[in-house]
Design an enzyme around this catalytic site. Structure first.
Site, PDB file in Angstrom:
ATOM      1  CD  GLU A 296      -2.628   0.781   2.803  1.00 29.84           C
ATOM      2  OE1 GLU A 296      -3.731   1.336   2.942  1.00 29.84           O
ATOM      3  OE2 GLU A 296      -2.110   0.062   3.703  1.00 29.84           O
TER       4      GLU A 296
ATOM      5  CE  LYS B 127      -7.252   0.710   4.073  1.00 27.99           C
ATOM      6  NZ  LYS B 127      -6.053   1.268   4.747  1.00 27.99           N
TER       7      LYS B 127
ATOM      8  CB  CYS C 230      -4.155  -2.198   4.496  1.00 32.62           C
ATOM      9  SG  CYS C 230      -3.188  -2.131   6.032  1.00 32.62           S
TER      10      CYS C 230
END
Length: 269
Positions: A45, A116, A154
């Site tokens: 990321e 995300k 993540c």
């Protein structure tokens, strides 16, 4: 049709506020991964730009999907004849926030992207102060060598329904780009959640993280039975695993959990 095993690399490095240095590190690790047989390389990321703590420079260094960072990745993909997956600080609809995006790039540019969904407003952090959440939409996937890949970022790893929606696309591999922040038991959370997502969805899961002191490191590839098959400790390096669609098929014949389930995933209103 038999699909040949494919080399999948997880690449671990510490992105910084020096965009040129980030690309130099990526170029070195891509070359290293290719030499070790990789056809797909996963980076962490925020690979394009990273600063801790976040500040206004994040938006100042945000790029578009056809910007310099993605163009450089496409050049490396052409040069080494592989696909690269990496975190991008993408321009958002508002000027003061950015999108936390993962792009999959081949020789001709972006083949899939993921923004995300769940922002890291946890463990004392407030990612949403700087980042615009992704919208819920049909997941994008890409194929290399007959194997289908899906993307995740993540903190989304802590929400099992995200991986389940990716499995429902027919993905055989989920690639997780992360900056998994260090803290008590965080290494255990990282490995446990990656293994859980692999086991419950009977597919490969790979995670690429920043190394210490900010990340936990321990980037790895896990097979559909939850077994780590390639990993890195805390160094800047790559690890390569050979993934096999036939393994996914065999595990799903023995454990047809995806077919046996009685629930589907629906977006929260």
């Amino acid at each position: 049709m038999t699909v040949a095993p494919l080399g999948l690399a997880v690449a671990q490095f510490a992105p910084s506020a020096d965009e040129a240095a980030n690309l130099d590190a990526i170029a070195d690790l891509v070359s290293r991964a290719r030499d070790r047989g990789a056809g797909v390389v996963l980076f962490p990321e925020y690979s394009s730009y990273f600063v801790d703590p976040f500040d206004a420079s994040l938006a100042a260094h945000a790029q578009s999907l056809d910007g310099a960072f993605v163009s450089a990745l496409a050049g490396l993909a052409r040069q080494h004849e592989l696909h690269i997956v990496a975190g991008l600080v993408e321009r958002a609809s508002s000027g003061d926030r950015v999108r936390n995006t993962v792009v999959a790039v081949g020789a001709d540019g972006v083949v899939a992207r993921y923004r995300k969904l769940h922002l890291y407003d946890a463990f004392g952090q407030r990612e949403s102060d700087w980042v615009e959440p992704g919208t819920i939409e049909a997941p994008e996937t890409f194929e290399v060598g007959g194997i289908r890949f899906a993307l995740m970022t993540c903190y989304d790893l802590r929400f099992p329904e995200v991986a389940r929606t990716l499995a429902d696309t027919g993905a055989q591999v989920v690639l997780v780009a992360a900056e998994w922040v260090r803290g008590p038991l965080k290494e255990d959370h990282w490995r446990t959640l990656l293994q859980a997502r692999a086991i419950e969805n009977t597919l490969y899961v790979a995670g690429a993280d920043h190394p210490p002191p900010l990340g936990v490191g321990h980037s790895l590839v896990i097979d559909p039975l939850g077994v780590p098959v390639a990993s890195i400790g805390t160094a800047t390096d790559v690890a390569v695993a050979y993934i096999d669609a036939g393994v996914v098929d065999r595990v799903r014949r023995v454990n047809p959990a995806l077919k046996l389930r009685r629930y589907t995933v629906a977006p929260r209103a």
